[in-house]
Design a protein around this motif. Structure first.
Motif, PDB file in Angstrom:
ATOM      1  N   ILE A 414       0.836  -1.216   0.000  1.00  0.00           N
ATOM      2  CA  ILE A 414       0.000   0.000   0.000  1.00  0.00           C
ATOM      3  C   ILE A 414       0.867   1.260   0.000  1.00  0.00           C
ATOM      4  O   ILE A 414       0.494   2.300   0.532  1.00  0.00           O
ATOM      5  CB  ILE A 414      -0.966   0.016   1.209  1.00  0.00           C
ATOM      6  N   ILE A 417      -0.499   4.792  -0.692  1.00  0.00           N
ATOM      7  CA  ILE A 417      -1.616   5.306   0.105  1.00  0.00           C
ATOM      8  C   ILE A 417      -1.062   5.981   1.357  1.00  0.00           C
ATOM      9  O   ILE A 417      -0.174   5.446   2.018  1.00  0.00           O
ATOM     10  CB  ILE A 417      -2.585   4.166   0.488  1.00  0.00           C
ATOM     11  N   PHE A 439      -9.552   5.494   0.264  1.00  0.00           N
ATOM     12  CA  PHE A 439      -8.568   4.552  -0.271  1.00  0.00           C
ATOM     13  C   PHE A 439      -8.786   3.121   0.218  1.00  0.00           C
ATOM     14  O   PHE A 439      -7.959   2.253   0.005  1.00  0.00           O
ATOM     15  CB  PHE A 439      -7.156   5.005   0.109  1.00  0.00           C
ATOM     16  N   LYS A 440      -9.919   2.898   0.881  1.00  0.00           N
ATOM     17  CA  LYS A 440     -10.146   1.580   1.476  1.00  0.00           C
ATOM     18  C   LYS A 440     -10.155   0.454   0.441  1.00  0.00           C
ATOM     19  O   LYS A 440      -9.462  -0.557   0.582  1.00  0.00           O
ATOM     20  CB  LYS A 440     -11.476   1.613   2.224  1.00  0.00           C
ATOM     21  N   GLN A 442      -9.002   0.321  -2.564  1.00  0.00           N
ATOM     22  CA  GLN A 442      -7.686   0.148  -3.166  1.00  0.00           C
ATOM     23  C   GLN A 442      -6.763  -0.633  -2.214  1.00  0.00           C
ATOM     24  O   GLN A 442      -6.058  -1.560  -2.627  1.00  0.00           O
ATOM     25  CB  GLN A 442      -7.100   1.544  -3.455  1.00  0.00           C
ATOM     26  N   ALA A 443      -6.805  -0.279  -0.939  1.00  0.00           N
ATOM     27  CA  ALA A 443      -5.933  -0.943   0.033  1.00  0.00           C
ATOM     28  C   ALA A 443      -6.314  -2.418   0.197  1.00  0.00           C
ATOM     29  O   ALA A 443      -5.453  -3.300   0.192  1.00  0.00           O
ATOM     30  CB  ALA A 443      -6.007  -0.222   1.375  1.00  0.00           C
TER      31      ALA A 443
END
Ligand code: ASP
Ligand code: MG
Length: 454
Positions: A414, A417, A439-440, A442-443
């Motif tokens: 990550i 981020i 960004f949840k 994506q993470a």
């Protein structure tokens, strides 16, 4: 939280199991039939713990809210709609006129009782009486269905044995003594049905184990009767290695330790009420999560066996606010943290993550009910900044915080981020980071790709 005392005395059969069926599992006449067929196929002695039918407790919460606000007319509208729903359930669940009549009468009684609250002043404890109706109705419907199908069973009233003490903690001794007595009264019965969620409090009033508490009921009952297994039947085939709402191709986790499950239960998908694990862990009773709609699937087994190395699951919790208190007074001082924590204690607001530097402390909360007051009070000790809309992303796996490469791999995955906070080493089984909620997804996907190679 209190430590549960283990006990060994039990007059019950050693192969006694507890099975809990959630709201979806008893959410329609079809599903109720499915559960009854599933039970008819088991030979071992069983205690079955039932939730309210899906949606009912939410509606009861709305009804209680309207009554509290002094709006009995609108409450009545909801009560009528809910009663109508149950009338259709009764007419499609039962096959014989006799049981349709029994079912209708039972529903009438519960709704007459609910309507009685629209005539009078509404007191705080009556909210609990309203909320209790969901489980009382689902268990009575289920018991009638078993009777109609000639499946021998006995309905145990949870209000006769489930109890919390003055601190709202389960009264294990009371539960065991009273449940034992109830079971001893029925020496020939092998199938017991009872309600989850509902209980009495230290004053004998109707109360409950908080939302989602039927899981907790099941593990308390399991401990009380020394069951060899507590099976939580739900609508998903166990804990998944990531959140299926945000990540494709997640997989159920076959085996979890109690500690891993306790970390995961707190996050995301609400598969299991977080309090469920502790009593089962202390008594060493395995908890199995199974899917009612797909009973052949293995599900997740939560036991005290070692479950192997590496990251087992990634989970997320939204709605987090991070608060940073910066103060020169913190430098080389003692007692500063206590003062900060006391403010959160005063407003009964739990803290999740904490990190400190020499002159500042950052912590997170998810309950904003007293946020303005908390910030005002904290300002006595330094400057206060807050970031809303944050998400805790957490990697869970036994001992991952002592495996040398896991943290670096996690941060590599990550790396693009912005991480607001890190929690490492608080437990061996959990590494958590706080990121902006935007960004949840994506993470979660990056971590899944990295750790599970999807
Ligand atoms: N019926 C309760 C609720 O919806 C308890 C449960 O289902 O576990 O919260
Ligand atoms: Mg639940």
């Amino acid at each position: 939280m209190r430590i549960f005392a283990e006990h060994s005395s039990s007059s019950n059969s050693p192969d006694l199991k507890v099975m809990k069926f959630g709201g979806t599992s008893v959410g329609s006449p079809e599903n109720i039939r499915l559960v009854a067929r599933l039970l008819a196929g088991t030979n071992e002695p069983l205690i079955v713990v039932l939730s309210a039918m899906a949606g009912t407790t939410n509606t009861l919460v709305e009804i209680a809210g309207l009554l509290e606000k002094g709006n009995p007319a609108e409450a009545n509208v909801r009560i009528n709609a809910l009663e109508h729903h149950y009338k259709t359930v009764v007419s499609s669940l039962f096959e014989t006129a006799g049981y349709r009549e029994k079912g209708s009468e039972m529903i009438r009684n519960h709704f007459t009782y609910l309507r009685s609250f629209t005539h009078d002043l509404f007191t705080a404890n009556e909210i609990k009486c309203v909320l209790a109706q969901g489980e009382l109705i689902s268990s009575a419907l289920f018991q009638f269905h078993l009777e109609e199908k000639k499946i021998p069973s006995v309905l145990l009233q949870a209000l006769n044995f489930m109890r919390i003490d003055r601190e709202q903690e389960p009264d294990q001794y009371y539960i065991r003594e009273n449940l034992d007595r109830e079971l001893d009264n029925q020496p020939d019965c092998k199938l017991f049905i009872t309600q989850g969620f509902i209980c009495r409090n230290a004053y004998g009033e109707i109360d409950n184990l908080r939302r989602g508490g039927s899981d907790f009921s099941a593990s308390l009952i399991g401990v009380a009767v020394h069951a060899n297994e507590v099976v939580i039947w739900t609508d998903i085939d166990g804990f998944h290695d990531n959140d299926p709402r945000y990540v494709e191709n997640t997989h159920p986790i076959a085996e979890l330790s109690f500690d891993e499950a306790a970390e995961l239960a707190y996050f995301g998908a609400k598969i299991l009420h977080p309090s469920t694990i502790l009593p089962a862990k202390v008594a060493g009773i395995p908890v199995i999560i199974k899917n009612t709609m797909n009973p052949a699937a293995r599900g997740s087994a939560i036991t005290d066996k070692p479950t192997g190395k590496g990251v087992k699951a990634i989970a997320a919790k939204d709605g987090i606010t991070a608060i940073r208190i910066k103060s020169g007074r913190m430098l080389l001082a003692y007692g500063f943290m206590r003062k900060v924590f006391e403010i959160f204690e005063l407003y009964k607001t739990p803290i999740d993550m904490i990190t400190t530097s020499e002159i500042s402390v950052s912590l997170t909360i998810d309950n904003l009910a007293f946020f303005p007051q908390i910030v005002e009070d904290l300002k006595h000790y330094g400057t206060v900044e807050a970031d809303h809309d944050q998400t805790i992303i957490c990697a869970v796996g036994e001992g991952i915080a002592s495996e040398s490469n896991i943290a670096s791999e996690l941060f590599n995955a990550i790396s693009d981020i912005h991480v607001r906070m890190i929690s490492y080493g608080g437990s061996q089984n959990n590494i958590s980071v706080l990121i902006p909620s935007a960004f949840k997804k994506q993470a979660l996907n990056a971590l899944s790709a990295h750790f599970f190679n999807h």
